[in-house]
Design an enzyme around this catalytic site. Structure first.
Site, PDB file in Angstrom:
ATOM      1  CG  HIS A 170      -1.656   1.202   1.441  1.00 44.29           C
ATOM      2  ND1 HIS A 170      -2.925   1.313   1.004  1.00 44.29           N
ATOM      3  CD2 HIS A 170      -1.378   2.448   1.841  1.00 44.29           C
ATOM      4  CE1 HIS A 170      -3.439   2.594   1.266  1.00 44.29           C
ATOM      5  NE2 HIS A 170      -2.658   3.152   1.796  1.00 44.29           N
ATOM      6  CD  GLU A 171       1.765   3.447   3.966  1.00 47.08           C
ATOM      7  OE1 GLU A 171       2.158   4.693   3.268  1.00 47.08           O
ATOM      8  OE2 GLU A 171       0.713   3.329   4.344  1.00 47.08           O
ATOM      9  CG  HIS A 185      -5.837   6.516   0.567  1.00 45.02           C
ATOM     10  ND1 HIS A 185      -5.618   7.275   1.807  1.00 45.02           N
ATOM     11  CD2 HIS A 185      -4.657   5.903   0.873  1.00 45.02           C
ATOM     12  CE1 HIS A 185      -4.850   6.940   2.806  1.00 45.02           C
ATOM     13  NE2 HIS A 185      -4.298   5.826   2.182  1.00 45.02           N
ATOM     14  CG  HIS A 191       0.338   6.318  -0.382  1.00 44.22           C
ATOM     15  ND1 HIS A 191      -0.772   6.707  -1.119  1.00 44.22           N
ATOM     16  CD2 HIS A 191      -0.142   5.919   0.909  1.00 44.22           C
ATOM     17  CE1 HIS A 191      -1.920   6.553  -0.240  1.00 44.22           C
ATOM     18  NE2 HIS A 191      -1.578   5.878   0.839  1.00 44.22           N
TER      19      HIS A 191
END
Lengths: 440, 87
Positions: free
Chosen positions: A130-131, A140, A134
């Site tokens: 997930h990170e 998101h 980014h």
């Protein structure tokens, strides 16, 4: 999906790890395992977009420019990037979008969290993928499924065969293009094989480890926002942020002064709301403490509380005591029944009377063992019931739970490793009944 | 019913994750009731729970779920400023 509007203007990216999870908090993760998890985390993205990730050695001195494009670190609370972490729970991690800033791409994990490679607690691989999304330019997503949903969703399954959901594939390909007709890349022979199961838990020879992690506490109390776990002649103390003051227990007699010498079992403790004095119940007596000193004139007989069973018999011991935050009333439990008191104006007045219509049966609290070790109010005023090494949470003011599945005291409060997975435990109230989880 | 403390925490949460504009110390601007309701609705839609516009138990539960600390809605303030300038 949603894009941040920022991307790297190159497809060969470098990354490095600058600090690792604290072994005392996340004992199941070695440095090698963390390295492997991160490599697989990047692979999830490079499988579907023409990106290449090269690992550089980490710079433990924290040099500002060393470490390449994406610098991974485990940090806690204030960590000099303007976005402090909040201790255990709450926020887990964050990453900076691509760009020319010094911090662009940097990925920080909250070191107060218990990170794992298994199904218990926060799965590091899931959060890392997930990170890294980014760090590559994705925001998101509200889509389901998507690895870029903001909330922690649990483990994603086998790390080595993980494939990004379509939403995330489309997002990364919007930024960097499609990799060879979206075929997974050649498997990097340098990628280590990850264990199919989480590594075995370290063995502990320290006897206090077993005392702490096997549960079965005599009394548990929320005192001034910290939770005290009493067992035998010792206690452990968990602070507001969830951290344990020490893995080693403290001696009750050295901290709570004024109890009889040789005290080796406390039945129940709570902090009185009206004056913040602390009440200890041991057998058929009780003590009132001002801070850590017992007040003069104590112990006094439990009979002063006026707790009688339906047959008129006076109660001679207390199993559990707490103040229910939702109504401010005091609840004392004994022998499968409980009594309610309004202490708001009574102070140290010796003679008390429970509210009318009490005692009531503990079974009114649905789904908990009839004889619990203790109860506290915690968090948003929720009631936490403890028994053996399990606890049950009743949301504010409710007598029923959303889910009757007990949680682990050791794992969640006392920094203990997860027990080996076993078949689903039986319901504490109906031990003959099976419970099925979603997979069952 | 939502207690005031829980309500202010929810507003703080909505600001932190981009659903409400951050408080402006120069103007002491108060959020409107409608603005907060709309922010809650957007948050509920984004999180995949029922859109009620009120801080119900599902919403509190979602707000308590461990998560990434980046905001969900990025650039909301910039967008509003641009719209104002355009007008």
């Amino acid at each position: 999906y949603a894009l941040s509007g920022l991307r790297w203007h190159k497809t060969d990216l470098t990354w490095s790890i600058h600090s690792y999870p604290s072994p005392s908090i996340s004992p199941s993760l070695s440095k090698d395992l963390v390295n492997s998890i991160m490599r697989y985390g990047f692979k999830a993205w490079s499988d579907v977009a023409p990106l290449k990730f090269h690992q550089l050695p980490g710079d433990s001195s924290g040099g500002a420019t060393a470490g390449g494009d994406i610098r991974v670190s485990f940090a806690s609370l204030l960590h000099d990037d303007g976005y402090p972490f909040d201790g255990r729970g709450g926020t887990l991690a964050h990453a900076f979008f691509p760009g020319r800033d010094e911090v662009a791409g940097d990925t920080h994990f909250d070191d107060h969290e218990i990170w794992s490679y298994g199904v218990i607690k926060n799965n590091l691989f899931t959060v890392a993928v997930h990170e890294f999304g980014h760090a590559l330019g994705l925001s998101h997503s509200s889509s389901d499924p998507s690895i870029m949903r903001p909330y922690y969703q649990g483990p994603v399954g086998d790390v080595s065969t993980f494939k990004l959901p379509m939403d995330d594939r489309l997002a990364i390909q919007q930024l960097y293009g499609v990799k060879d007709a979206d075929r997974p890349g050649v498997v990097d022979p340098n990628l280590p094989r990850l264990p199919s199961r989480p590594p075995p838990k370290p063995t502990h020879s320290d006897p206090s480890f077993h005392e702490r992690c096997q549960g079965g506490f005599d009394a548990i109390a929320n005192i001034r926002g910290e939770v005290f776990f009493f067992k035998g002649s010792q206690f452990w103390r968990t602070q507001r942020d969830g951290s344990l003051v020490s893995l080693n227990p403290a001696q009750i007699k050295n901290f709570w002064r004024g109890l009889p010498p040789g005290t080796n079992k406390i039945d129940a403790v709570y902090e009185r709301k009206s004056d913040s004095k602390i009440i200890f119940f041991i057998g058929s007596e009780y003590w009132v403490f001002k801070d850590t000193e017992a007040m003069a004139g104590y112990p006094r007989p439990l009979s002063e509380w006026g707790m009688r069973r339906k047959n008129g018999q006076l109660v001679d011991r207390v199993d559990a005591a707490f103040i229910w935050a939702h109504n401010g009333k005091t609840y004392l439990f004994s022998g499968g029944e409980y009594w309610r008191f309004d202490e708001s104006r009574k102070g140290d007045q010796a003679t008390r009377q429970p509210d009318l219509d009490y005692p009531r049966k503990n079974k009114l609290w649905e789904g908990i063992p009839l004889h619990m070790d203790d109860v506290i109010s915690w968090g948003e005023g929720d009631a936490y019931f403890f028994k053996d090494n399990s606890y049950w949470v009743f949301m504010k003011g409710r007598l029923t739970q959303d889910a009757v599945t007990p949680k682990s005291i050791g794992e969640d409060w006392l920094r203990c490793p997860a027990p080996p997975s076993t078949s689903t435990a039986a319901s504490p109230r109906f031990p003959q009944e099976c419970r099925c989880d979603l997979k069952g | 019913p939502v207690v005031p403390d829980q309500y202010s925490r929810a507003v703080d949460w909505l600001s932190r994750y981009g659903y409400l504009p951050p408080p402006d110390p120069r103007t002491s601007k108060l959020q409107t009731k409608e603005g907060i309701e709309e922010a809650i609705r957007v948050m509920q839609r984004f999180g995949g729970i029922q859109e009620t516009g009120v801080i119900d138990s599902e919403t509190v539960k979602l707000m308590s779920t461990p998560r990434c600390s980046l905001p969900d809605i990025v650039g909301r303030m910039d967008l509003r400023r641009r719209r104002r300038r355009k007008r």
